[in-house]
Design an enzyme around this catalytic site. Structure first.
Site, short mmCIF file in Angstrom:
data_model
loop_
_atom_site.label_atom_id
_atom_site.label_comp_id
_atom_site.label_asym_id
_atom_site.label_seq_id
_atom_site.Cartn_x
_atom_site.Cartn_y
_atom_site.Cartn_z
N SER A 161 32.57 -44.72 136.91
CA SER A 161 31.23 -44.50 136.35
C SER A 161 30.48 -45.81 136.18
O SER A 161 31.09 -46.87 135.97
CB SER A 161 31.37 -43.82 134.99
OG SER A 161 30.13 -43.83 134.30
N TYR A 169 34.53 -44.17 126.71
CA TYR A 169 34.51 -43.51 128.01
C TYR A 169 34.44 -44.55 129.13
O TYR A 169 35.19 -44.49 130.11
CB TYR A 169 33.31 -42.55 128.06
CG TYR A 169 32.95 -42.03 129.43
CD1 TYR A 169 33.75 -41.07 130.05
CD2 TYR A 169 31.82 -42.50 130.10
CE1 TYR A 169 33.42 -40.58 131.31
CE2 TYR A 169 31.49 -42.02 131.35
CZ TYR A 169 32.28 -41.06 131.95
OH TYR A 169 31.97 -40.58 133.21
N1 LIG Z 1 28.07 -36.24 136.77
C1 LIG Z 1 27.84 -37.53 136.64
O1 LIG Z 1 26.69 -37.98 136.61
C2 LIG Z 1 28.98 -38.53 136.55
C3 LIG Z 1 28.67 -39.89 136.44
C4 LIG Z 1 29.70 -40.81 136.40
C5 LIG Z 1 31.00 -40.38 136.49
N2 LIG Z 1 31.28 -39.05 136.56
C6 LIG Z 1 32.69 -38.64 136.60
O2 LIG Z 1 32.85 -37.66 137.61
C7 LIG Z 1 33.83 -36.71 137.20
C8 LIG Z 1 33.26 -35.32 137.23
O3 LIG Z 1 32.14 -35.29 136.37
P1 LIG Z 1 31.31 -33.96 136.07
O4 LIG Z 1 29.93 -34.36 135.78
O5 LIG Z 1 31.58 -32.96 137.14
O6 LIG Z 1 32.00 -33.54 134.71
P2 LIG Z 1 32.50 -32.10 134.23
O7 LIG Z 1 32.75 -32.21 132.76
O8 LIG Z 1 31.57 -31.06 134.73
O9 LIG Z 1 33.87 -31.94 135.00
C9 LIG Z 1 35.08 -32.49 134.54
C10 LIG Z 1 36.16 -31.45 134.74
O10 LIG Z 1 37.38 -32.01 134.31
C11 LIG Z 1 38.12 -30.96 133.72
N3 LIG Z 1 39.15 -31.50 132.83
C12 LIG Z 1 39.00 -31.97 131.57
N4 LIG Z 1 40.19 -32.30 131.05
C13 LIG Z 1 41.11 -32.04 132.01
C14 LIG Z 1 42.51 -32.15 132.06
N5 LIG Z 1 43.22 -32.60 131.01
N6 LIG Z 1 43.15 -31.79 133.19
C15 LIG Z 1 42.45 -31.29 134.25
N7 LIG Z 1 41.11 -31.16 134.26
C16 LIG Z 1 40.45 -31.53 133.14
C17 LIG Z 1 37.08 -30.15 132.95
O11 LIG Z 1 37.57 -28.85 132.66
C18 LIG Z 1 35.91 -30.16 133.94
O12 LIG Z 1 35.94 -29.05 134.79
C19 LIG Z 1 34.30 -37.15 135.82
O13 LIG Z 1 35.45 -37.93 135.95
C20 LIG Z 1 33.15 -38.00 135.32
O14 LIG Z 1 33.57 -38.94 134.35
C21 LIG Z 1 30.29 -38.11 136.59
#
Ligand SMILES: NC(=O)c1ccc[n+]([C@@H]2O[C@H](COP(=O)([O-])OP(=O)(O)OC[C@H]3O[C@@H](n4cnc5c(N)ncnc54)[C@H](O)[C@@H]3O)[C@@H](O)[C@H]2O)c1
Length: 248
Positions: free
Chosen positions: A95, A121
């Site tokens: 991120s 985070y």
């Molecule tokens: N969307 C963004 O803008 C963004 C930006 C930077 C980084 N990210 C990273 O990308 C990834 C996906 O982000 P997102 O926006 O889809 O978030 P999201 O919260 O929609 O998806 C994360 C998923 O991880 C699952 N999860 C949580 N704990 C878990 C566990 N113990 N075991 C297995 N699965 C688990 C959740 O159920 C969820 O479905 C994350 O790692 C996030 O930190 C996203």
């Protein structure tokens, strides 16, 4: 990404700790319900796969104990499971918040910026990158860490005019990370070709990413949605004192 990463001849094994919708007719997916913190479950889920895309996480600020368990221990477990199962490549969803307290420089900052997390985070994402580096150097895994900006259907703030990663470009970036021949250890920004971009696309393009989208087409709708902290640091609102509620 489920729909966007579907390809003829490809089976997506989708793992989440919460229930994932079942396969629709003709969809080549396998569903696994498990936690990224469960080494046996993860090793089993990694059997005979070509690459892991590690997205599972607490995707915003949370209390330290939860961040430590899911994002840090969970990410180490994913790398360890990939190693045990012989998976040659892990793509890690890092991120921009791994370097969120980096002041904006008025231009574009480069890849491989030294960690400067803006939250617990963000610390977990810096730790994930460090784990990726270790698993590359010690065990030879190819590890691509993507410092994702704001991946939402459409940009939702003025900041996102700079940081937006469109879902289609996110899929393009993941495909590049999967297809690139022996990438080694990579840290690249995950951002669309935004006119107001603050981040380099050099490393992402080196691994084959070709973004198509530009948040600028949404400028009139979101330009006025700013906050005091947006202007100072890369991490924007995560650098605000109000996000510090979990740190005792
Ligand atoms: N969307 C963004 O803008 C963004 C930006 C930077 C980084 N990210 C990273 O990308 C990834 C996906 O982000 P997102 O926006 O889809 O978030 P999201 O919260 O929609 O998806 C994360 C998923 O991880 C699952 N999860 C949580 N704990 C878990 C566990 N113990 N075991 C297995 N699965 C688990 C959740 O159920 C969820 O479905 C994350 O790692 C996030 O930190 C996203």
């Amino acid at each position: 990404m489920r729909v966007r990463l579907a390809r003829a001849g490809r089976v997506l094994r989708l793992l989440d700790v919460t229930p994932v919708p079942a396969a629709t007719q003709g969809e080549a997916v396998e569903i696994v319900q498990a936690s990224v913190t469960d080494l046996d479950g993860m090793t089993e889920a990694c059997a005979a796969v070509d690459a892991v895309i590690h997205l599972g996480a607490l995707a915003c600020e949370r209390p330290w104990e939860q961040i430590l368990e899911v994002n840090i221990h969970g990410t180490r477990t994913v790398f360890e499971a990939a190693r045990w199962a012989g998976v040659p490549r892990v793509v890690f969803a890092s991120s921009n918040h791994a370097v969120g307290f980096e002041p904006k420089n008025g231009g574009q900052v480069g890849d491989y910026l030294y960690p400067r997390p803006d939250t617990l985070y963000g610390v977990s994402k810096a730790a994930g990158e460090a784990l990726g580096s270790l698993y590359h150097d010690r065990y030879g895994l190819d590890v691509v860490c993507l410092r994702i900006g704001s991946c939402t259907e459409v940009p939702s703030t003025a900041r996102a005019l700079s940081t937006w990663l469109s879902p289609d470009d996110c899929a393009r970036l993941l495909e590049a990370a999967l297809a690139c021949e022996r990438p080694g250890f990579v840290v690249a920004w995950g951002v669309s070709a935004n006119t107001r971009r603050w981040w380099s696309l050099e490393e992402a393009e080196r691994i084959g990413y070709r973004p198509h989208d530009d948040a600028e087409v949404f400028a009139a709708e979101v330009e006025q949605l700013t906050s005091e902290y947006d202007e100072r640091y890369l991490g924007g609102p995560y650098c605000s004192p109000t996000v510090d509620g979990y740190v005792s």
